[in-house]
Scaffold this active site. Structure first.
Site, PDB file in Angstrom:
ATOM      1  N   ASP A   1       0.735   0.405   2.554  1.00  0.00           N
ATOM      2  CA  ASP A   1       0.451  -1.024   2.457  1.00  0.00           C
ATOM      3  C   ASP A   1       0.905  -1.758   3.717  1.00  0.00           C
ATOM      4  O   ASP A   1       2.070  -1.675   4.111  1.00  0.00           O
ATOM      5  CB  ASP A   1       1.164  -1.631   1.248  1.00  0.00           C
ATOM      6  CG  ASP A   1       0.694  -1.041  -0.062  1.00  0.00           C
ATOM      7  OD1 ASP A   1      -0.517  -1.050  -0.314  1.00  0.00           O
ATOM      8  OD2 ASP A   1       1.546  -0.549  -0.829  1.00  0.00           O
TER       9      ASP A   1
ATOM     10  N   ASP B   1       5.491  -1.066   8.813  1.00  0.00           N
ATOM     11  CA  ASP B   1       5.291  -2.497   9.065  1.00  0.00           C
ATOM     12  C   ASP B   1       6.441  -3.368   8.596  1.00  0.00           C
ATOM     13  O   ASP B   1       6.364  -4.593   8.731  1.00  0.00           O
ATOM     14  CB  ASP B   1       4.017  -2.977   8.351  1.00  0.00           C
ATOM     15  CG  ASP B   1       4.175  -2.986   6.831  1.00  0.00           C
ATOM     16  OD1 ASP B   1       4.570  -1.942   6.259  1.00  0.00           O
ATOM     17  OD2 ASP B   1       3.920  -4.028   6.216  1.00  0.00           O
TER      18      ASP B   1
ATOM     19  N   ASP C   1       3.411   4.638   6.650  1.00  0.00           N
ATOM     20  CA  ASP C   1       3.457   3.806   5.464  1.00  0.00           C
ATOM     21  C   ASP C   1       2.011   3.486   5.093  1.00  0.00           C
ATOM     22  O   ASP C   1       1.087   3.701   5.892  1.00  0.00           O
ATOM     23  CB  ASP C   1       4.255   2.534   5.773  1.00  0.00           C
ATOM     24  CG  ASP C   1       4.253   1.548   4.622  1.00  0.00           C
ATOM     25  OD1 ASP C   1       4.561   1.960   3.494  1.00  0.00           O
ATOM     26  OD2 ASP C   1       3.908   0.378   4.866  1.00  0.00           O
TER      27      ASP C   1
END
Length: 232
Positions: A17, A177, A15
């Site tokens: 961000d 995250d 991922d």
């Protein structure tokens, strides 16, 4: 001749961000531009970090709901277009890589891993941001919300990214995250490593990832436990 899957390299899909880069300042900064235009109070970064993680549309909806305003579909789409336009000019005003990212990528590449990015940012903005951060050239594929017909948490976004990068889906790992990343990986049948320092409203350990790390220096060991590095 070996089967095609074993001829492909193992792959780590990241991922963006909150995983590779701390981008909250620029994302929330753009959200606050819209909030101010609409006559609402700006959100403190510390409060708004947990709103990130499912793409710009979700961020806008969550931000406005936090100030008590529900958005009509028309207003939501209008604000989304404004967000993308403004954010595109402020991709890396404050955004930066998390400590240890470059070294972790070096370690994985040395072990034979191909690298890719699967993000709910638009592909063009993702490519540009990673270029500005100095690591865009490291990835065999950078796939955003508009790369395929569906995007995270739809598992086809992840499996499509692996395919585009030429990685082995049987020796793949997702690094993310948020709930979105974890749900996507689980739906695709791919193990997932969650970082603790990203954007989530629930501690990632409670979301059932296969491994949790607190620093990128721990990534190689976590990946080795999930994917046979020596087989690369």
């Amino acid at each position: 001749m070996p089967p095609e899957s074993t001829a492909r390299p193992p792959i780590a899909v990241f991922d963006l961000d909150g995983t590779l880069a701390e981008t909250a300042g620029d994302l929330i900064g753009t959200l606050n531009v819209l909030m101010k235009r609409e006559g609402l109070a700006e959100l403190p970064l510390s409060q708004a970090r947990g709103l990130i993680g499912a793409g710009a549309k979700a961020l806008i909806r969550r931000g406005f709901e936090a100030e008590g305003r529900a958005l009509s579909p028309e207003d939501h789409e209008r604000l989304f277009k404004a967000f993308i336009a403004h954010y595109g000019e402020h991709l890396a005003d404050t955004s930066h890589l998390y400590p240890g990212v470059a070294e972790a990528l070096d370690t994985l590449e040395a072990a034979g891993f191909r690298l890719a990015v699967c993000t709910n940012k638009f592909e063009g903005q993702s490519v540009e941001l990673l270029r500005l951060l100095g690591i865009g050239h490291r990835f065999a594929a950078i796939c955003g919300r508009d790369t395929f017909p569906a995007y995270k948490p739809d598992p086809s976004h992840l499996t499509g990214t692996i395919e585009r990068a030429g990685g082995d889906p049987a020796r793949a790992v997702m690094v993310g995250d948020s709930r979105t990343d974890i749900d996507t990986a689980k739906a695709a049948g791919i193990p997932v490593v969650a970082v603790t320092f990203g954007y989530t409203d629930v501690p990632v350990a409670e979301l059932g990832p296969d491994r949790v790390i607190e620093h990128f220096s721990d990534l190689a060991e976590a990946v080795r436990a999930l994917v046979p590095v020596e087989a690369a």
